[in-house]
Design a protein around this motif. Sequence first.
Motif, PDB file in Angstrom:
ATOM      1  N   TRP A  44      -2.296   8.519  33.541  1.00  0.00           N
ATOM      2  CA  TRP A  44      -1.137   9.411  33.516  1.00  0.00           C
ATOM      3  C   TRP A  44       0.151   8.584  33.548  1.00  0.00           C
ATOM      4  CZ3 TRP A  44       2.608  10.547  37.380  1.00  0.00           C
ATOM      5  CH2 TRP A  44       3.344  11.714  37.179  1.00  0.00           C
ATOM      6  N   LEU A  45       0.173   7.527  34.373  1.00  0.00           N
ATOM      7  CA  LEU A  45       1.326   6.641  34.414  1.00  0.00           C
ATOM      8  C   LEU A  45       1.502   5.892  33.090  1.00  0.00           C
ATOM      9  CD1 LEU A  45       0.996   5.070  37.988  1.00  0.00           C
ATOM     10  CD2 LEU A  45       2.633   6.812  37.241  1.00  0.00           C
ATOM     11  N   VAL A  46       0.391   5.516  32.465  1.00  0.00           N
ATOM     12  CA  VAL A  46       0.461   4.814  31.180  1.00  0.00           C
ATOM     13  C   VAL A  46       1.107   5.707  30.120  1.00  0.00           C
ATOM     14  CG1 VAL A  46      -0.925   3.860  29.286  1.00  0.00           C
ATOM     15  CG2 VAL A  46      -1.461   3.260  31.647  1.00  0.00           C
ATOM     16  N   VAL A  47       0.768   6.991  30.134  1.00  0.00           N
ATOM     17  CA  VAL A  47       1.386   7.931  29.184  1.00  0.00           C
ATOM     18  C   VAL A  47       2.899   7.955  29.375  1.00  0.00           C
ATOM     19  CG1 VAL A  47       1.632  10.378  28.608  1.00  0.00           C
ATOM     20  CG2 VAL A  47      -0.645   9.389  28.845  1.00  0.00           C
ATOM     21  N   TRP A  48       3.336   8.085  30.621  1.00  0.00           N
ATOM     22  CA  TRP A  48       4.777   8.123  30.868  1.00  0.00           C
ATOM     23  C   TRP A  48       5.436   6.794  30.520  1.00  0.00           C
ATOM     24  CZ3 TRP A  48       7.521  12.235  30.984  1.00  0.00           C
ATOM     25  CH2 TRP A  48       6.984  13.434  31.449  1.00  0.00           C
ATOM     26  N   ALA A  58       0.864  17.225  30.565  1.00  0.00           N
ATOM     27  CA  ALA A  58       0.242  18.480  30.981  1.00  0.00           C
ATOM     28  C   ALA A  58      -0.846  18.902  29.993  1.00  0.00           C
ATOM     29  CB  ALA A  58       1.306  19.581  31.101  1.00  0.00           C
ATOM     30  N   PHE A  59      -0.610  18.663  28.708  1.00  0.00           N
ATOM     31  CA  PHE A  59      -1.617  18.965  27.693  1.00  0.00           C
ATOM     32  C   PHE A  59      -2.898  18.176  27.958  1.00  0.00           C
ATOM     33  CE2 PHE A  59      -3.259  16.689  23.916  1.00  0.00           C
ATOM     34  CZ  PHE A  59      -4.053  17.696  23.379  1.00  0.00           C
ATOM     35  N   VAL A  60      -2.776  16.889  28.293  1.00  0.00           N
ATOM     36  CA  VAL A  60      -3.959  16.066  28.559  1.00  0.00           C
ATOM     37  C   VAL A  60      -4.687  16.570  29.794  1.00  0.00           C
ATOM     38  CG1 VAL A  60      -4.797  13.745  29.071  1.00  0.00           C
ATOM     39  CG2 VAL A  60      -2.955  14.060  27.420  1.00  0.00           C
ATOM     40  N   ASP A  61      -3.956  17.001  30.820  1.00  0.00           N
ATOM     41  CA  ASP A  61      -4.604  17.548  32.016  1.00  0.00           C
ATOM     42  C   ASP A  61      -5.451  18.766  31.664  1.00  0.00           C
ATOM     43  OD1 ASP A  61      -3.636  15.640  33.728  1.00  0.00           O
ATOM     44  OD2 ASP A  61      -1.957  16.841  34.455  1.00  0.00           O
ATOM     45  N   ARG A  62      -4.919  19.649  30.835  1.00  0.00           N
ATOM     46  CA  ARG A  62      -5.679  20.829  30.438  1.00  0.00           C
ATOM     47  C   ARG A  62      -6.892  20.452  29.579  1.00  0.00           C
ATOM     48  NH1 ARG A  62      -0.575  22.562  28.863  1.00  0.00           N
ATOM     49  NH2 ARG A  62      -1.261  22.689  26.683  1.00  0.00           N
ATOM     50  N   ALA A  63      -6.708  19.469  28.710  1.00  0.00           N
ATOM     51  CA  ALA A  63      -7.767  19.089  27.768  1.00  0.00           C
ATOM     52  C   ALA A  63      -8.882  18.299  28.430  1.00  0.00           C
ATOM     53  CB  ALA A  63      -7.172  18.281  26.622  1.00  0.00           C
TER      54      ALA A  63
END
Length: 522
Positions: free
Chosen positions: A46-50, A82-87
Amino acid sequence: MKTPKELLHIIRHANDYTYRFNPKTGNFRWREFRGLRDDVYNFWMWLVVWKDMARFVVRDPIGVVKALFRYQWFATYLNYPAFVDRATLGMRGTQLRMARLQYDRIVKKATDMLHDTFAADRNLHPNTKKDKKIVLFDELVPCEMMAGFPNLIGLPAQTLPIFLTSILDQNVVPPYLDTAENFGIPADVCPLPSAETGCALRDDFPKMGACLISCNMPCDGSVMTSAFQDRYFKLPSHVYGVPTRYTEDEVQTYAVEELKEMIRFIEDTTGETFDWDAFLKAMEVYNEETRYELQKWEVNRTPYPQMTGETFWIYRMFFYHLSGGMDPRFVDTDRKVNQLMMQGYFRKQPCVKEMRHRCVEWSCPANFYPDFSIWAQECWGIYVVAAMETLISDVIIDTSSRETALRDLALTYQRCTMRKHTKGGYRNVLDELWVVCEQYNCDFVLMYDQISCKGMDGLRGLFEEQAAERGIRLLWVAQDLLDPRTISKREMRNQVNLYMSTVMGEEPVRPDLVEFDDSKSW
């Protein structure tokens, strides 16, 4: 302050979906708990995405700020985490790591495309000269051909403003659809070309490019929107014609000539010369990507499938259309993902909590609900081992000569997304479904009833009749591709809930996922 009893209740229900999800805001109150190792890994990714998104901003902060005020769709990319969390709902271990690696590659490529777009956008930089290095494509024309023009950048015109944003946020596209309908476009046109037309009418496309390549794929709605985009961009344009009856040998000479015409057009317009060495080298990379993809298909045909959820088809579409062998980082991701996949396979590791049904996902999925099949998996044990938009071209390009490379590339282009199974005769969508069911040992078909797609509607009776003959459960889920106002996410789930509880007589795997209101969510 929470009482000890209340805190204990929160801990016990930490992963209860309806407890975590706040319907008033459409957001989660806290992230899903997956265990220490998975939580640490998931938070790191998640940190890498940001980090990747922040890096994109730092590369061109002025352009990014201008784009935020200029384009309605751009802020949608902030929804990506948020999309990745849902997916990745419910994923643990190997499945979580494979999914996060693939989504990580997607965000890196998407931010690169955004950077190239804004740097060349005349709306943001009126005096830029970078736009002359851009070749705009219709988003259904894969970019492999651009490997022969290493000094140019091929960008799909509609992917960033419409296609990707519709996956990230269900509410971003409706204003474009309303604009198109107010202009006079019929309301029953497929929402994808209709939204692209609305985006042009609202002046919300970045303006750039030396030329524009449009095409006749996949349907009459897309051909219609090409006319609007041609008027909007005001660029030298070329229509790339792809044979509709693509399985016939007689059309292949024509298909290759169409590719050669497209090459000549780009050469004449940009002054660049097609570099055969660069092209053939990139096709070797593309072949390696394709072989990794085929290995995923083979593993999912076994009793121990490993790929799960929408990650399978979203990543497949992304690298097929946007890598083109020109971005070797995709091969690095494929190598890591397939190593994890084979480790899980050899351990005979179950990939989901409970697999009640091996399912084929057929027809076009709803862009506004990209995590639908992962919900069906977690809630009802419907495990999607194959999806129509995953099973697109599997052609390995023969790079031994220029002619064989063009021949195979023409075959590849004829089997692209939203086309391989919807054109070339009914056998490609109807008969092929039963072949896939047999190959993947499936007892269940999740059939998307895209209500604005005229092609699939005409075969509904045949699908139902032939499924009954084979003893295969066929669940139709109505949806409107990009428009959640016609049929909402909640209504899509209710169709499954009703079928599974009444026709199948089953109890949900996770009752907390049966009913919730996400009309305000991304």
